[in-house]
Design a protein around this motif. Structure first.
Motif, PDB file in Angstrom:
ATOM      1  N   SER A  41      -4.762   1.168  -8.028  1.00 48.33           N
ATOM      2  CA  SER A  41      -4.520   0.391  -9.168  1.00 48.33           C
ATOM      3  C   SER A  41      -6.566   0.649  -9.654  1.00 48.33           C
ATOM      4  O   SER A  41      -7.490   1.266  -8.620  1.00 48.33           O
ATOM      5  N   ALA A  42      -7.193   0.206 -10.701  1.00 50.22           N
ATOM      6  CA  ALA A  42      -8.723  -0.250 -11.022  1.00 50.22           C
ATOM      7  C   ALA A  42      -9.501   0.035  -9.950  1.00 50.22           C
ATOM      8  O   ALA A  42      -8.729  -1.362 -10.084  1.00 50.22           O
ATOM      9  N   THR A  47     -10.346  -3.002 -14.887  1.00 53.46           N
ATOM     10  CA  THR A  47      -9.824  -3.383 -16.165  1.00 53.46           C
ATOM     11  C   THR A  47     -10.200  -4.165 -17.019  1.00 53.46           C
ATOM     12  O   THR A  47     -10.048  -4.477 -18.004  1.00 53.46           O
ATOM     13  N   GLU A  74      -8.518   3.993 -13.561  1.00 51.20           N
ATOM     14  CA  GLU A  74      -7.135   3.977 -12.069  1.00 51.20           C
ATOM     15  C   GLU A  74      -8.085   5.105 -12.081  1.00 51.20           C
ATOM     16  O   GLU A  74      -7.411   5.796 -10.828  1.00 51.20           O
ATOM     17  N   PHE A 136      -0.130   2.606 -13.481  1.00 55.20           N
ATOM     18  CA  PHE A 136      -0.627   1.677 -14.299  1.00 55.20           C
ATOM     19  C   PHE A 136      -0.426   2.417 -15.806  1.00 55.20           C
ATOM     20  O   PHE A 136      -0.160   2.417 -16.948  1.00 55.20           O
ATOM     21  N   ARG A 151      -0.141  -5.589 -18.623  1.00 59.46           N
ATOM     22  CA  ARG A 151      -1.251  -5.961 -16.844  1.00 59.46           C
ATOM     23  C   ARG A 151      -0.527  -5.874 -15.201  1.00 59.46           C
ATOM     24  O   ARG A 151       0.684  -6.459 -15.472  1.00 59.46           O
ATOM     25  N   GLY A 152      -1.292  -5.320 -14.285  1.00 60.97           N
ATOM     26  CA  GLY A 152      -0.643  -5.272 -13.068  1.00 60.97           C
ATOM     27  C   GLY A 152       0.774  -3.656 -12.984  1.00 60.97           C
ATOM     28  O   GLY A 152       1.190  -4.522 -11.971  1.00 60.97           O
ATOM     29  N   GLY A 153       0.864  -3.070 -14.015  1.00 54.92           N
ATOM     30  CA  GLY A 153       1.895  -2.148 -13.847  1.00 54.92           C
ATOM     31  C   GLY A 153       1.682  -0.820 -13.179  1.00 54.92           C
ATOM     32  O   GLY A 153       2.346  -0.294 -12.600  1.00 54.92           O
ATOM     33  N   SER A 154       0.723  -1.147 -12.325  1.00 57.20           N
ATOM     34  CA  SER A 154       0.504  -0.421 -10.946  1.00 57.20           C
ATOM     35  C   SER A 154       1.840  -0.983  -9.741  1.00 57.20           C
ATOM     36  O   SER A 154       2.075   0.779  -9.137  1.00 57.20           O
ATOM     37  N   ASP A 155       2.139  -1.612 -10.200  1.00 56.19           N
ATOM     38  CA  ASP A 155       3.336  -2.100  -9.178  1.00 56.19           C
ATOM     39  C   ASP A 155       4.661  -0.759  -9.292  1.00 56.19           C
ATOM     40  O   ASP A 155       5.429  -0.843  -8.518  1.00 56.19           O
ATOM     41  N   ARG A 428      -4.579  -9.973  -6.118  1.00 56.46           N
ATOM     42  CA  ARG A 428      -3.804  -8.581  -5.808  1.00 56.46           C
ATOM     43  C   ARG A 428      -3.828  -7.260  -5.094  1.00 56.46           C
ATOM     44  O   ARG A 428      -5.193  -7.554  -4.142  1.00 56.46           O
TER      45      ARG A 428
HETATM   46  N1  ASP Z   1      -5.652  -2.528 -13.297  1.00 55.13           N
HETATM   47  C1  ASP Z   1      -4.311  -2.831 -14.397  1.00 55.13           C
HETATM   48  C2  ASP Z   1      -4.554  -4.159 -14.732  1.00 55.13           C
HETATM   49  O1  ASP Z   1      -5.655  -4.921 -13.453  1.00 55.13           O
HETATM   50  C3  ASP Z   1      -3.441  -2.596 -13.317  1.00 55.13           C
HETATM   51  C4  ASP Z   1      -2.888  -3.028 -12.119  1.00 55.13           C
HETATM   52  O2  ASP Z   1      -3.796  -3.660 -11.475  1.00 55.13           O
HETATM   53  O3  ASP Z   1      -1.946  -3.388 -11.899  1.00 55.13           O
HETATM   54  O4  ASP Z   1      -3.707  -4.954 -14.333  1.00 55.13           O
END
Ligand code: ASP
Ligand code: MG
Length: 428
Positions: A41-42, A47, A74, A136, A151-155, A428
């Motif tokens: 992730s970033a 982000t 990222e 992401f 958001r949270g797409g790296s999972d 996270r």
């Molecule tokens: N950097 C993106 C976010 O903060 C993706 C991630 O963290 O998974 O939502």
């Protein structure tokens, strides 16, 4: 030798020191003889900061440009991570989402993965390199543009890579030791789960648990990916999320033990409540109201309709929705007030939702009685109730959420002896 996909969240790569620490973990896995593919992730809050910048130059940014901007976060972390690994004497190659073959639909800001073609990743692995992929983000073949997954797409990136590469496990690293019976920031005596079923995890994630993103869990469930949620700040074994028919890689320990009825307690402070007052109690009014709300783009969660007062022939309908959607939904309803024939609208953003989740509810009775008794003893008033097959949710005052969660957690016998460790603070 296994193929291991690892995902590191923003709080695990927040600064140069953290990046070096993560690089060391990756190298250790490589040294143990495994092939390693990393989704990253970033850094830290990058982000959010990029979003603030976008907001400052244009209140309504063009979605294509927003994705261009956000995907840069990222790129920074992936390149730095590859460099840190190089300096430890190991070969690493970073790839953007499009280079990695993350093909998505064209929906900017919330793109769905439609195909993964990790040709270049396979080549790099065959040449002995550690592979680092920007989380992401993806690429749409029709528009030929960069997309982001939400958001949270790296999972989701990590799980999709694990599925496409047929990895042995997808390790998702964050700043807590795994999936807990409650958010340790809310309930300090929360206990780490050794395993959780993916259906329970989906309910927990959908109802406020932030450790894993719902889309990633769904993807894993559909593609049979084993998720191991763990901390990048410790070497403790975390929580395995088991899809149907999957066995825990932990020894046979689980077999003899009885499944707990309740897996966990989730809390959510992100919703607001809208009450439509004085709705004529005749067929079609609920349809009118929720059609208007749906057209406004809001995602309704819980709905409660009161018994109508015989004297007036009118009733109240309350529903919850994300706070961010409330203003638009209310404006839309207000515009149709006379057409629908209701009297008034109330908006309340001081609510919290508490949910109890457990597959054991299917076969055990008394689960809801325990919940209501615990809330009553804690002096907490319930405003709405909803249930699914394996979940009971209640809406409470936001100010009651922490004490209610602690009381309910204790009532189900979930309390750990000591307090849970939170390593960084974002979850996270
Ligand atoms: N950097 C993106 C976010 O903060 C993706 C991630 O963290 O998974 O939502
Ligand atoms: Mg992030």
């Amino acid at each position: 030798m296994a193929l291991i996909v690892q995902k590191y969240g923003g709080s695990s790569v927040a600064d140069a020191e953290s990046i070096k620490r993560v690089a060391k973990r990756i190298v250790d896995t490589r040294r143990a003889g495994h092939d390693v593919v990393v989704a990253v992730s970033a850094m830290g809050d990058t982000t959010d900061e990029l979003l603030d910048l976008a907001n400052a130059v244009a209140p309504i940014a063009a979605p294509r440009e927003l994705d261009m901007l956000l995907s840069s976060g990222e790129r920074i972390s992936m390149a730095l991570l590859a460099m840190a690994i190089h300096s430890m004497g190991f070969e690493a190659r970073s790839f953007t989402g499009s280079q990695a073959g993350m093909i998505t639909d064209a929906h900017h800001g919330a793109a769905r993965i439609v195909d993964v073609t990790p040709v270049r990743l396979r080549e790099a692995l065959d040449e002995g390199a550690i592979v680092i992929v920007a989380g992401f983000q993806g690429f749409n073949r029709d528009t030929r543009d960069i997309t982001t997954l939400g958001r949270g797409g790296s999972d989701t990136t990590a799980v999709a890579l694990a599925a496409a590469l047929d990895a042995d496990v997808c390790e998702i690293y964050s700043d807590v030791d795994g999936i807990f019976t409650a958010d340790p920031r809310v309930v300090p005596h929360a206990r780490k789960l050794d395993t959780v079923s993916s259906e329970e995890m989906l309910e927990l994630a959908a109802n406020g648990a932030k450790v894993l993103y719902i889309r990633a869990v769904e993807y894993a469930r559909r593609h049979g990916v084993l998720i191991h949620a763990r901390s990048s700040f410790s070497s403790n074994e975390g929580t395995y999320v088991l899809g149907e028919g999957m066995k825990s890689p932990r020894a046979a320990e689980g077999d003899a033990m009885e499944e707990p009825v309740v897996a966990g307690v989730a809390t959510d402070l992100s919703q607001a409540k809208v009450t439509v007052v004085g709705v004529p109690d005749v067929p079609g009014k609920a349809a009118d109201i929720f059609t208007i709300v749906a057209k406004s783009g809001a995602n309704v969660d819980m709905i409660v309709q009161n018994v109508s007062a015989a004297s007036t022939g009118r009733t109240d309908i309350s529903f919850t929705l994300p706070k961010a959607d409330a203003a638009t939904a209310i404006r839309a309803l207000q515009g149709e007030k006379d057409a629908v024939g209701f009297e008034n609208l109330l908006h309340d953003d001081q609510i919290g939702k508490l949910s109890v989740v457990g597959a054991g509810m299917r076969v055990h009775s008394g689960v809801s009685a325990t919940l209501f008794e615990a809330l009553s003893k804690a002096g907490v008033n319930i405003e709405m109730i909803s249930t699914s097959e394996i979940r009971i949710s209640v809406v409470l005052r936001a100010s009651d959420i922490a004490s209610a969660a602690a009381a309910v957690h204790t009532a189900y016998g979930l309390d750990a002896d000591g307090e849970a460790t939170v390593y960084a603070g974002t979850g996270r």
